[in-house]
Design a protein around this motif. Structure first.
Motif, short mmCIF file in Angstrom:
data_model
loop_
_atom_site.label_atom_id
_atom_site.label_comp_id
_atom_site.label_asym_id
_atom_site.label_seq_id
_atom_site.Cartn_x
_atom_site.Cartn_y
_atom_site.Cartn_z
N PRO A 94 2.82 7.70 67.46
CA PRO A 94 3.18 7.94 68.86
C PRO A 94 1.92 8.30 69.64
O PRO A 94 1.13 9.13 69.17
N MET B 179 0.20 9.01 73.62
CA MET B 179 0.24 9.09 75.08
C MET B 179 -1.17 9.50 75.53
O MET B 179 -1.59 10.63 75.29
N GLU C 5 -4.26 8.56 74.39
CA GLU C 5 -5.06 8.97 73.23
C GLU C 5 -6.20 7.98 72.97
O GLU C 5 -6.71 7.91 71.84
N VAL D 263 3.43 3.52 69.35
CA VAL D 263 4.44 3.68 70.40
C VAL D 263 3.77 4.31 71.60
O VAL D 263 3.37 5.48 71.56
N GLY E 64 3.43 5.92 75.11
CA GLY E 64 4.20 6.71 76.06
C GLY E 64 3.69 6.48 77.48
O GLY E 64 3.26 7.43 78.13
N GLN F 10 7.45 2.50 75.05
CA GLN F 10 8.53 3.47 75.08
C GLN F 10 9.27 3.39 76.41
O GLN F 10 8.65 3.36 77.47
N GLY G 104 9.10 11.51 75.82
CA GLY G 104 9.02 12.50 74.75
C GLY G 104 8.66 11.91 73.40
O GLY G 104 8.85 10.72 73.14
N ALA H 26 9.87 8.51 71.32
CA ALA H 26 8.84 7.56 70.88
C ALA H 26 9.00 7.23 69.40
O ALA H 26 8.97 6.06 68.99
N ALA I 41 -1.66 10.74 66.96
CA ALA I 41 -2.78 9.93 67.45
C ALA I 41 -3.92 10.77 68.00
O ALA I 41 -4.86 10.24 68.60
N ASP I 42 -3.86 12.08 67.81
CA ASP I 42 -4.87 12.94 68.44
C ASP I 42 -6.05 13.26 67.52
O ASP I 42 -6.91 14.07 67.89
N ASP J 29 -5.95 23.84 63.82
CA ASP J 29 -5.48 23.53 65.17
C ASP J 29 -4.50 24.55 65.74
O ASP J 29 -4.36 24.67 66.94
N ARG K 70 1.42 30.03 67.80
CA ARG K 70 2.15 28.87 67.23
C ARG K 70 2.45 29.09 65.76
O ARG K 70 3.50 28.70 65.27
N ARG L 62 -7.24 18.70 67.48
CA ARG L 62 -7.20 17.55 68.39
C ARG L 62 -8.63 17.29 68.85
O ARG L 62 -9.34 18.23 69.23
N SER M 215 -3.20 19.08 74.65
CA SER M 215 -1.92 19.07 73.95
C SER M 215 -0.78 18.79 74.93
O SER M 215 -0.84 19.20 76.09
N ASN M 216 0.24 18.12 74.47
CA ASN M 216 1.43 17.88 75.28
C ASN M 216 2.51 18.91 75.00
O ASN M 216 3.59 18.86 75.58
N LEU M 217 2.21 19.82 74.08
CA LEU M 217 3.23 20.76 73.62
C LEU M 217 3.09 22.11 74.31
O LEU M 217 1.99 22.60 74.50
#
Ligand SMILES: Nc1nc2c(ncn2[C@@H]2O[C@H](COP(=O)(O)OP(=O)(O)OP(=O)(O)O)[C@@H](O)[C@H]2O)c(=O)[nH]1
Ligand SMILES: [Mg+2]
Length: 273
Positions: A39, A41, A43, A64, A66, A88, A92, A96, A114-115, A150, A155, A226, A231-233
């Motif tokens: 997945p 987005m 990257e 995939v 995004g 996609q 999200g 994906a 993909a990071d 990471d 987290r 990464r 980050s997308n999170l």
């Protein structure tokens, strides 16, 4: 010994002319084709690092996208001629992955971020576990031999607490929960029937494989930082989504026969082009 697995004999080519076996290491040759789903987005800058580590023996790579606004798709096509790109339609990481899984033709599916945080050289460990009898090979940064460069302390704490909740509620013995590096036989998809959109996808998979009575083996894995980009999170937003999934799954019936969950250490929703 599993019918999918054959030791590579020293001095002998494991790929005899009429054999479907392909060598994946100096000691192992396998028959089942392996699909890698990535997945991605935005990257583009990270993809060269990711593809550099992917083994040449994999059957196909599915990226995939995004709706990236950078050169992700072009860079992926340059790096891996023959790559399948799935556009996609929804949003999200969960959405994906579901689209990517649906496009796979391999018998084994490996999911790789993909990071640049995942090392493709580890794929052989996941595949070895699957051909040796596991249904689901679940990466763990906290199993003996794993690690992470990471994760922030917050987290780590959140993952640990949520993992303990899953273990207590579903009888699992996981050491990690929210990790994106996993592999499984394609038949698992029928049993876990994924239906989510976001970063809760790995948790949902980990819960449903236990509920379905599938054989899970944790694979020690190292998560690198990464390399480029953001980050997308969001720890709080996505942590709450994970918690909601746990509570929702607890209210649902088990889908299959129970087995000890860990041993040893849909519809096409994207456009493929
Ligand atoms: N196609 C697609 N990929 C996504 C989407 N959201 C995240 N990804 C990809 O999913 C992978 C994991 O996302 P990250 O943003 O790295 O999340 P993370 O690994 O939890 O966060 P970091 O630890 O900061 O890297 C990356 O390859 C992202 O590009 C999305 O909506 N669509
Ligand atoms: Mg990441």
């Amino acid at each position: 010994m599993s019918s999918f697995l054959r030791p590579a004999v020293e001095g002998q080519d494991p790929l005899i002319s009429d054999s479907p076996y392909r060598p994946v290491s100096s000691h192992l040759a396998i028959a089942p084709p392996v699909s890698v789903v990535i997945p991605a987005m935005n990257e583009a800058e990270n993809l060269p690092y990711v593809f550099k580590t992917l083994p040449a023996w994999i059957h196909e790579v599915i990226l995939v996208d995004g709706n990236s606004t950078d050169d992700t798709v072009r860079v992926a096509r340059d790096l891996w001629p023959g790559i399948k790109v799935v556009k996609q339609r929804g949003r999200g990481k969960g959405d994906a992955l579901i689209s990517g899984f649906a496009a796979c033709t391999g018998e084994i599916i490996v999911m790789v971020d993909a990071d640049g945080s995942a090392d493709g050289h580890e794929i052989v460990s996941y595949v070895s576990a699957l051909v040796s009898g596991a249904d689901f090979a679940k990466g763990s940064r906290f199993a003996n031999g794993g690690g992470t460069d990471d994760m922030t302390p917050i987290r780590k704490l959140g993952n640990r607490v949520l993992c303990a909740v899953v273990n207590a509620k579903f009888g699992a013995r996981y050491t990690d929960l929210c990790y994106g590096y996993n592999a499984f036989w394609r038949h698992c998809l029928d049993k876990i029937d994924l239906d989510c959109t976001g970063f809760e996808v790995e948790t949902l998979m980990n819960i449903r494989v236990v509920k379905a009575g599938l054989r899970v083996q944790e694979i020690p894995s190292h998560e690198y930082v990464r390399i480029h980009g953001m980050s997308n999170l969001s720890a709080v937003r996505d942590g709450l989504r994970v918690l909601r999934v746990i509570l929702k799954e607890q209210g649902k019936r088990r889908t299959g026969r129970r087995r000890p969950p860990v041993f040893a250490p849909g519809a096409s929703r994207g456009e493929v082009s």
